[in-house]
Design a protein around this motif. Structure first.
Motif, mmCIF file in Angstrom:
data_model
loop_
_atom_site.group_PDB
_atom_site.id
_atom_site.type_symbol
_atom_site.label_atom_id
_atom_site.label_comp_id
_atom_site.label_asym_id
_atom_site.label_seq_id
_atom_site.Cartn_x
_atom_site.Cartn_y
_atom_site.Cartn_z
ATOM 1 N N VAL A 122 54.173 22.656 43.012
ATOM 2 C CA VAL A 122 52.898 21.957 43.030
ATOM 3 C C VAL A 122 52.391 21.823 44.473
ATOM 4 O O VAL A 122 51.284 22.246 44.785
ATOM 5 C CB VAL A 122 53.010 20.563 42.386
ATOM 6 N N ALA A 123 53.197 21.215 45.330
ATOM 7 C CA ALA A 123 52.778 20.981 46.713
ATOM 8 C C ALA A 123 53.996 20.721 47.586
ATOM 9 O O ALA A 123 55.036 20.283 47.084
ATOM 10 C CB ALA A 123 51.810 19.805 46.795
ATOM 11 N N THR B 116 50.527 21.599 55.108
ATOM 12 C CA THR B 116 50.822 21.387 53.705
ATOM 13 C C THR B 116 50.522 22.665 52.934
ATOM 14 O O THR B 116 49.815 23.547 53.420
ATOM 15 C CB THR B 116 49.980 20.236 53.130
ATOM 16 N N TYR C 224 49.789 24.146 48.780
ATOM 17 C CA TYR C 224 49.472 23.769 47.412
ATOM 18 C C TYR C 224 49.467 24.986 46.502
ATOM 19 O O TYR C 224 49.085 26.085 46.915
ATOM 20 C CB TYR C 224 48.097 23.095 47.336
ATOM 21 N N VAL D 151 46.227 23.432 41.734
ATOM 22 C CA VAL D 151 45.984 22.030 42.103
ATOM 23 C C VAL D 151 45.205 21.894 43.401
ATOM 24 O O VAL D 151 44.815 20.780 43.775
ATOM 25 C CB VAL D 151 47.308 21.243 42.214
ATOM 26 N N LYS D 152 44.952 23.000 44.060
ATOM 27 C CA LYS D 152 44.265 22.965 45.349
ATOM 28 C C LYS D 152 42.894 22.321 45.206
ATOM 29 O O LYS D 152 42.126 22.637 44.302
ATOM 30 C CB LYS D 152 44.136 24.389 45.895
ATOM 31 N N PHE E 223 44.726 17.802 44.331
ATOM 32 C CA PHE E 223 45.933 17.044 44.684
ATOM 33 C C PHE E 223 46.084 17.007 46.201
ATOM 34 O O PHE E 223 45.719 17.946 46.906
ATOM 35 C CB PHE E 223 47.182 17.698 44.084
ATOM 36 N N THR E 224 46.660 15.905 46.681
ATOM 37 C CA THR E 224 46.943 15.767 48.109
ATOM 38 C C THR E 224 48.355 15.227 48.296
ATOM 39 O O THR E 224 48.702 14.181 47.735
ATOM 40 C CB THR E 224 45.952 14.812 48.783
ATOM 41 N N ILE E 225 49.150 15.952 49.060
ATOM 42 C CA ILE E 225 50.498 15.506 49.373
ATOM 43 C C ILE E 225 50.493 14.856 50.750
ATOM 44 O O ILE E 225 49.778 15.298 51.664
ATOM 45 C CB ILE E 225 51.507 16.674 49.320
ATOM 46 N N LEU F 18 52.043 11.962 46.153
ATOM 47 C CA LEU F 18 51.180 12.992 45.593
ATOM 48 C C LEU F 18 50.001 12.295 44.936
ATOM 49 O O LEU F 18 50.160 11.658 43.886
ATOM 50 C CB LEU F 18 51.922 13.862 44.584
ATOM 51 N N ASP G 263 47.675 19.489 33.417
ATOM 52 C CA ASP G 263 48.537 18.846 34.418
ATOM 53 C C ASP G 263 49.654 18.031 33.778
ATOM 54 O O ASP G 263 50.493 17.472 34.492
ATOM 55 C CB ASP G 263 47.705 17.943 35.330
ATOM 56 N N SER H 134 57.966 26.814 49.129
ATOM 57 C CA SER H 134 57.427 26.616 47.788
ATOM 58 C C SER H 134 58.430 27.014 46.700
ATOM 59 O O SER H 134 58.216 26.709 45.534
ATOM 60 C CB SER H 134 56.136 27.419 47.604
#
Length: 130
Positions: free
Chosen positions: A48-49, A58, A60, A64-65, A68-70, A81, A90, A112
């Motif tokens: 995912v990330a 980071t 992704y 999810v790009k 989502f933010t990690i 996340l 999801d 990854s």
């Protein structure tokens, strides 16, 4: 003993948001890649990330790009996340993980591949449904 504990999962409507947290204990992982993966029923675990030791760069998954933010707080030994614009696709169990190899490698981008991660949490369920 290393332990990763995820929290923040739950049931959310399509278009909603959730923020997952993963707290590590037993060791400090400020110099390791940390990542999020997910596994839907009947499917393989997927990336995912991920985030490098200093918080950047980071990486992704394409799916999810932009949604989502990690992030990470090394003082708290925690990775987050933030998930926005969630859809039924999801829905999965979300796992956090830490890469031991990343401590020694000179990789610029975070890993990854699931095989690069050594420590895993127990997972938290995210269900997106109306």
């Amino acid at each position: 003993q290393v332990q990763l504990v995820e929290s923040g999962g739950g049931l959310v409507q399509p278009g909603g948001s959730l923020k997952l947290s993963c707290a590590a204990s037993g060791r400090t992982f400020s110099s390791h890649d940390m990542g999020w993966f997910r596994q839907a029923p009947g499917k393989e675990r997927e990336f995912v990330a991920a985030i490098r030791r200093g918080g950047h760069p980071t990486l992704y998954a394409d799916s999810v790009k932009g949604r989502f933010t990690i992030s990470r707080d090394n003082a708290k030994n925690t990775v987050y996340l933030q998930m926005n614009s969630l859809g039924p696709e999801d829905t999965a169990v979300y796992y956090c993980a830490v890469s031991e190899e990343s401590y020694y490698s000179g990789n610029f981008m975070p890993f990854s591949e699931t095989t690069k991660y050594d420590y895993w949490g127990q997972g938290t369920q995210v269900t997106v449904s109306s």
